[in-house]
Design a protein around this motif. Structure first.
Motif, short mmCIF file in Angstrom:
data_model
loop_
_atom_site.label_atom_id
_atom_site.label_comp_id
_atom_site.label_asym_id
_atom_site.label_seq_id
_atom_site.Cartn_x
_atom_site.Cartn_y
_atom_site.Cartn_z
N HIS A 273 47.08 14.14 55.80
CA HIS A 273 46.20 14.46 54.61
C HIS A 273 45.12 15.74 54.65
N GLN A 274 44.40 14.72 56.40
CA GLN A 274 43.45 15.44 56.49
C GLN A 274 43.67 16.95 56.92
N LEU A 275 44.93 17.96 57.65
CA LEU A 275 44.98 18.77 57.47
C LEU A 275 45.56 19.79 56.79
N ARG A 276 45.79 18.72 55.57
CA ARG A 276 45.91 19.44 54.33
C ARG A 276 44.72 20.23 54.28
N LYS A 277 43.52 19.31 54.24
CA LYS A 277 42.04 20.01 54.06
C LYS A 277 41.51 21.16 54.99
N ARG A 278 42.19 20.83 55.93
CA ARG A 278 41.71 21.95 57.19
C ARG A 278 41.93 23.28 56.52
N SER A 279 40.50 24.50 56.98
CA SER A 279 40.72 25.38 56.63
C SER A 279 42.26 26.69 56.75
N ALA A 280 42.87 27.53 56.10
CA ALA A 280 44.22 28.18 56.72
C ALA A 280 44.29 28.85 58.27
N PRO A 281 42.86 29.45 58.44
CA PRO A 281 42.41 29.63 60.15
C PRO A 281 43.20 28.58 60.71
N ALA A 282 41.98 27.31 60.43
CA ALA A 282 42.21 26.26 61.84
C ALA A 282 43.60 25.76 61.38
N PHE A 284 46.31 27.23 61.18
CA PHE A 284 47.92 28.12 61.85
C PHE A 284 47.08 28.25 62.94
N LYS A 285 45.85 27.81 63.54
CA LYS A 285 45.10 27.53 65.53
C LYS A 285 46.28 25.97 65.75
N ILE A 286 46.33 25.39 64.51
CA ILE A 286 47.29 23.96 65.46
C ILE A 286 48.53 24.53 65.06
N PHE A 287 48.77 24.81 64.87
CA PHE A 287 50.26 25.09 64.71
C PHE A 287 50.76 26.40 65.39
N CYS A 288 50.10 27.23 66.16
CA CYS A 288 50.10 28.11 66.96
C CYS A 288 50.34 27.10 68.66
N ALA A 289 49.63 26.23 68.85
CA ALA A 289 48.49 25.69 70.02
C ALA A 289 49.87 25.61 70.95
N GLY A 290 50.86 24.80 69.93
CA GLY A 290 52.02 24.56 70.88
C GLY A 290 52.54 25.39 71.62
N ILE A 291 52.81 27.15 70.87
CA ILE A 291 54.47 27.84 71.57
C ILE A 291 52.86 28.52 72.48
N PHE A 292 51.56 28.42 72.46
CA PHE A 292 50.28 28.60 73.55
C PHE A 292 50.75 28.48 75.11
N HIS A 293 51.22 27.12 74.53
CA HIS A 293 50.80 26.38 75.73
C HIS A 293 52.40 26.54 76.14
N ALA A 544 50.30 29.15 57.13
CA ALA A 544 49.15 29.11 56.92
C ALA A 544 48.44 30.67 56.42
N ALA A 545 49.22 31.48 57.21
CA ALA A 545 49.40 32.83 57.50
C ALA A 545 49.61 33.49 56.09
N VAL A 546 50.06 33.42 54.87
CA VAL A 546 50.26 33.33 53.79
C VAL A 546 48.76 33.25 53.00
N GLU A 547 48.37 32.15 52.94
CA GLU A 547 47.20 31.20 52.36
C GLU A 547 46.33 32.35 52.52
N LEU A 548 46.49 32.79 53.90
CA LEU A 548 44.89 34.13 53.84
C LEU A 548 44.98 34.91 52.17
N THR A 549 45.92 35.47 52.40
CA THR A 549 45.88 36.09 51.43
C THR A 549 45.51 36.40 49.79
N GLU A 550 45.41 37.02 48.74
CA GLU A 550 45.38 36.73 47.51
C GLU A 550 46.30 36.81 46.60
N LEU A 551 47.67 36.64 47.21
CA LEU A 551 48.53 36.32 46.64
C LEU A 551 48.52 34.92 45.27
#
Length: 583
Positions: A273-282, A284-293, A544-551
């Protein structure tokens, strides 16, 4: 045990130079000198109740296998039971027995009566899998997230940029791997129609995805490297998700670990519930953090690999003019006489071995001499006194004093003519008395004789391997190239000044092998987990990335679904192609 190819005659009684041991064909998988080309793949994020990010290893880059060719005729009188080299087909493999036992245990624990008891302890048991979840580490993760928050924001900001690039690169990698694998099939099929040569090693550096099955696609002896790498990557992968989420004020519900089908992994459960309320960039950062490590661990592994000589310099010398044996093929006749850490100093006493490369040069030189027929020994006349005929040569107990390693030698053309002379001589004495190799007596000093082993064929040659700090050399009878096939050398050698208990416990080739797995699997978990495949981190990052578009919302859902279907198909196609190839 019957030897493959050549035979170590250092400690054997050779009653007849014409004894022929049964030929054996075998396949032995080893990655000691494998070059990891390309990246493996893995499964990852998935939904279970709340938003739950998981990580497990699943596929691995194909490792070149160590598959010796069919053995040559071996001159050995010791023939062990066939079971030692090739078990009867009715014997059940050990790994299959373990699988059945594990399935029985999990089936019992999975019963309703046990499930409720285990669930209270946070343990979930299923067929061939069990998991533990709880909140014990939540407080630790919260404290860790408060440690230098500014640095962590910068760190995960970098991870966002790396994740964006990986999201584009990962699908292209799958396309490339599928294309090159398919083309390799066509080339191999075309070559097979016009050539009869063995194509099994064609394209040894080819990148492809292969299921990780210890004992099948990777050696069972490497299981510890594999599982420890998966465990470390899994834990740090999920720690990345957790810390990035806490940095965006997303609560952690629970975290834990699991073992599924024998493979370890970890997961973190976030408040959806809290995750869905965060912005798309936030998000995206959370989902990328695992592979970044995972990619950070990849970089750490590469750095450690390059710095290994420096890191181990207090205990081991590197490229200091000494080459040690890293491994000997277990089915080789030399396995009984050569051990890891033995320092090889020369071949035949004339070609100095100062590195792994120089050893190959010495063997190549021996091979060329072998093909030219320069296999005799120049000895003084008093060292060779013909005392017998060919039919009786070495038919009785040879002279003592040479550890029983004796062979029949001849002078002349060695074709059974009247001018030929035969004597049963100690092999070590021949090497000690020899002034060099020869094709005929013309190449020896005036008055010396050129004698050769009468059992010499197109696939056998006598060679001597000199070992540091060992009085007796190792004598080898076989084709020179078998030495390159059966002996793997390393440029690391135990330091004469740094001998210690730590040096006796640690062995650089083992560290190198672990780093190869660590680098390969870390890159795999980082790159291929970002492919937009259903259930992978890439799916959520793409959303999350697609959420940044105007589609429109419908267009966004359609775009994500189509891309995920295509990428999932690419992954399945890659795996299917490899599985068909394995069959």
């Amino acid at each position: 045990m019957p030897a493959i190819g050549g035979v170590d005659i250092s400690t054997l009684d050779l009653l007849s130079p014409f004894n022929n041991a049964t030929q054996h064909r075998h396949e032995a998988r080893d990655a000691m000198h494998s070059d990891h080309q390309g990246l493996p793949t893995d499964g990852a994020a998935r939904h279970v109740g709340q938003h739950r990010l998981g990580d497990r290893g699943g596929y691995h880059a194909k490792l070149p296998t160590w598959e010796p060719s069919q053995s040559a005729w071996s001159e050995t009188t010791t023939i062990a039971s066939e079971w030692e080299s090739e078990p009867p087909p009715w014997l059940i493999p050990e790994w299959l027995v373990l699988v059945v036992i594990a399935w029985a245990i999990f089936s019992v624990l999975g019963q309703t009566a046990w499930q409720s008891r285990l669930a209270r302890a946070g343990i979930i048991v299923g067929n061939f899998s069990f998991a533990w979840k709880g909140t014990s580490f939540n407080r630790f993760l919260v404290r860790l997230a408060l440690f230098y928050p500014a640095i962590q924001r910068t760190w995960f900001g970098l991870g966002t940029a790396v994740g964006a690039g990986t999201l584009v690169f990962a699908p292209l990698l799958l396309v490339y791997v599928l294309w090159t694998t398919t083309m390799r099939w066509f080339h191999a099929a075309a070559a097979a129609e016009t050539s009869t040569e063995d194509l099994s090693e064609t394209g040894g550096g080819h990148v492809q995805l292969v299921p990780i099955v210890p004992g099948l696609t990777v050696p069972m002896s490497h299981a510890m490297y594999l599982f420890s790498t998966l465990l470390v990557n899994g834990v740090l992968h999920e720690m990345g998700h957790a810390l990035a989420a806490l940095g965006e004020n997303v609560r952690i519900l629970s975290c834990g670990g699991f073992v599924s089908m024998g493979y370890p992994g970890a997961f973190v459960e976030l408040d959806s519930h809290q995750l869905r309320k965060r912005s798309a960039p936030a998000q995206f950062k959370i989902f990328c953090a695992g592979i970044f490590h995972n990619l950070a661990l990849f970089g750490l592994g590469v750095a450690a690999q390059h710095a290994l000589p420096t890191l181990l310099s207090p205990w081991f010398e590197y490229r200091a003019g000494r080459a040690a044996i890293a491994a000997v093929h277990p089915l080789s006749a030399l396995a009984a006489s050569l051990q890891p850490r033995d320092v090889l100093t020369s071949v035949d006493g004339t070609c100095k071995v100062t590195s792994a490369v120089s050893f190959e040069r010495c063997i190549e030189r021996a091979r060329i001499d072998f093909e030219l027929g320069i296999t005799g020994f120049c000895v003084a006349p008093h060292e060779f006194a013909p005392t017998t005929s060919l039919s009786q040569c070495c038919s009785t107990r040879a002279p003592s004093g040479d550890n029983g390693s004796t062979l029949c030698f001849c002078s002349g053309k060695c074709n059974g003519g009247e001018d030929d002379g035969y004597a049963c001589l100690g092999v070590r004495k021949v090497f000690a008395a020899s002034d060099g190799r020869c094709l005929s007596s013309v190449e020896c000093r005036t008055g010396d004789l050129c004698i050769r082993y009468v059992g010499e064929t197109n696939s056998t040659r006598l060679l001597r391997l000199d070992i540091e700090d060992r009085d007796a050399s190792v004598l080898f009878l076989g084709h020179p190239l078998e030495l390159i096939r059966d002996i793997h050398l390393t440029d690391f050698a135990t330091s004469r000044k740094g001998k210690s208990a730590f040096a006796a416990w640690l062995w650089p080739p083992d560290v190198e092998q672990f780093l190869q797995y660590f680098i390969s699997l870390s890159a795999a978990l980082g790159v291929l987990n970002m492919v937009p495949v259903f259930g992978f981190d890439g799916q959520y990052a793409l959303t999350a990335a697609v959420e940044l578009t105007e589609l429109t919302m419908t267009q966004k859902v359609f775009t994500v679904t189509v891309i995920c279907f295509v990428c999932t198909g690419l992954l399945v196609a890659n795996i299917a192609v490899v599985l068909v190839g394995l069959l």
